[in-house]
Scaffold this active site. Sequence first.
Site, mmCIF file in Angstrom:
data_model
loop_
_atom_site.group_PDB
_atom_site.id
_atom_site.type_symbol
_atom_site.label_atom_id
_atom_site.label_comp_id
_atom_site.label_asym_id
_atom_site.label_seq_id
_atom_site.Cartn_x
_atom_site.Cartn_y
_atom_site.Cartn_z
ATOM 1 N N TYR A 59 0.834 -1.188 0.000
ATOM 2 C CA TYR A 59 0.000 0.000 0.000
ATOM 3 C C TYR A 59 0.877 1.250 0.000
ATOM 4 O O TYR A 59 1.521 1.579 0.995
ATOM 5 C CB TYR A 59 -0.936 0.018 1.206
ATOM 6 C CG TYR A 59 -1.804 -1.210 1.344
ATOM 7 C CD1 TYR A 59 -2.107 -2.022 0.248
ATOM 8 C CD2 TYR A 59 -2.333 -1.578 2.574
ATOM 9 C CE1 TYR A 59 -2.907 -3.149 0.387
ATOM 10 C CE2 TYR A 59 -3.140 -2.692 2.720
ATOM 11 C CZ TYR A 59 -3.418 -3.475 1.621
ATOM 12 O OH TYR A 59 -4.205 -4.594 1.769
ATOM 13 N N PRO A 206 -15.231 -5.674 2.831
ATOM 14 C CA PRO A 206 -16.538 -6.196 3.283
ATOM 15 C C PRO A 206 -17.713 -5.340 2.835
ATOM 16 O O PRO A 206 -18.855 -5.780 2.908
ATOM 17 C CB PRO A 206 -16.401 -6.186 4.808
ATOM 18 C CG PRO A 206 -15.428 -5.078 5.088
ATOM 19 C CD PRO A 206 -14.430 -5.156 3.965
ATOM 20 N N GLY A 210 -16.969 -0.001 -0.967
ATOM 21 C CA GLY A 210 -17.862 1.125 -0.751
ATOM 22 C C GLY A 210 -19.215 1.002 -1.417
ATOM 23 O O GLY A 210 -20.163 1.695 -1.041
ATOM 24 N N PHE A 211 -19.349 0.107 -2.381
ATOM 25 C CA PHE A 211 -20.585 0.019 -3.157
ATOM 26 C C PHE A 211 -21.776 -0.355 -2.286
ATOM 27 O O PHE A 211 -22.871 0.213 -2.420
ATOM 28 C CB PHE A 211 -20.416 -1.005 -4.280
ATOM 29 C CG PHE A 211 -21.534 -1.025 -5.281
ATOM 30 C CD1 PHE A 211 -21.567 -0.100 -6.305
ATOM 31 C CD2 PHE A 211 -22.544 -1.961 -5.202
ATOM 32 C CE1 PHE A 211 -22.603 -0.102 -7.242
ATOM 33 C CE2 PHE A 211 -23.577 -1.979 -6.133
ATOM 34 C CZ PHE A 211 -23.599 -1.042 -7.156
#
Length: 330
Positions: A59, A206, A210-211
Amino acid sequence: MKYRRLGQGLEVSAIGIGCMPMIREGNINYGTADDAVSTRTIHEAIDLGITFFDTAEMYGPFRNEELVGAAIKGRREGLVIATKFAMRWDGNRPAGIDGSPENARRACEGSLKRLGIDTIDLFYQHRVDPNVPIEETVGGMAELVREGKVRFLGLSEAAAATVRRAAKVHPIAALQSEYSIWERDVEGDVLAACRENGIGFVPYSPLGRGFLAGGIRSLDELPAGDWRRNDPRYSPENMPKNLAIVDAIAAVAARHGVSNAQVALAWLLAQGDDIVPIPGVKRSETLRDSAGAPDVTLTAEDLAAIEAVAPNGGTAGPRYAAAGMATVKL
């Protein structure tokens, strides 16, 4: 905050924090991030009783570990810091997956320095290297445990057979793989392999990146450069079909007077006491909302309503493009 146990008795908060979205101008962007805001969010998470924080050398690369390390300085006690390795590097450019013991050691030592800690609590292989036997990789990681540099070992996106082979070499505390209402491929063989070997399960993404939280209904709502513009499930062809899942979650949320995100996380928590989701956050508002999920109890009616709209395999589109799909369930 409620707490759960992963494998080998590793106790963590029932909700962890995925720190990846906190990258600013990094290699994996979900909207915009600010280091000061992210740091305050980590501090507030600790104040709320959250103990489980997830990062990786990938990241940024590297910068996310530095941010987390700076944020936890002076507040390390009682926290479970998880990080991951997979790649070999040409400077800041990934140069291929490398599951060798030598690369595990290199990554571990770099992560310890960037995080500013003496021991990594949970050290994952981020992606399985198909060219290195898992026995060899885990054997090298186990050496780091024996040396006190790592407390517990984990795998990410490993297939059931790989999980079983790895567990014969050294106890595995956790498998981290994508799992959510719209991504259920781990149900069955992978979760079974974990439970056969006393391995906890840590779902990443999870909320479907964001959807599932319900705030995104068009690609136009995502900034240029947002990683999700390359997500097949967000495509103009698939997004309208997948919005039916969001609407079903919203109906359940309305019945309980909670958010979509809390329902999506509560659904995962209801799949077993050995499951600890790590929603990605970067702002206090999102953090506080996710932290309330363990207090939401879904009814059989709620679970059935979600199942009717989002059965295993019912989501439109794969979760990654072809290159990403080639690196999972190995």
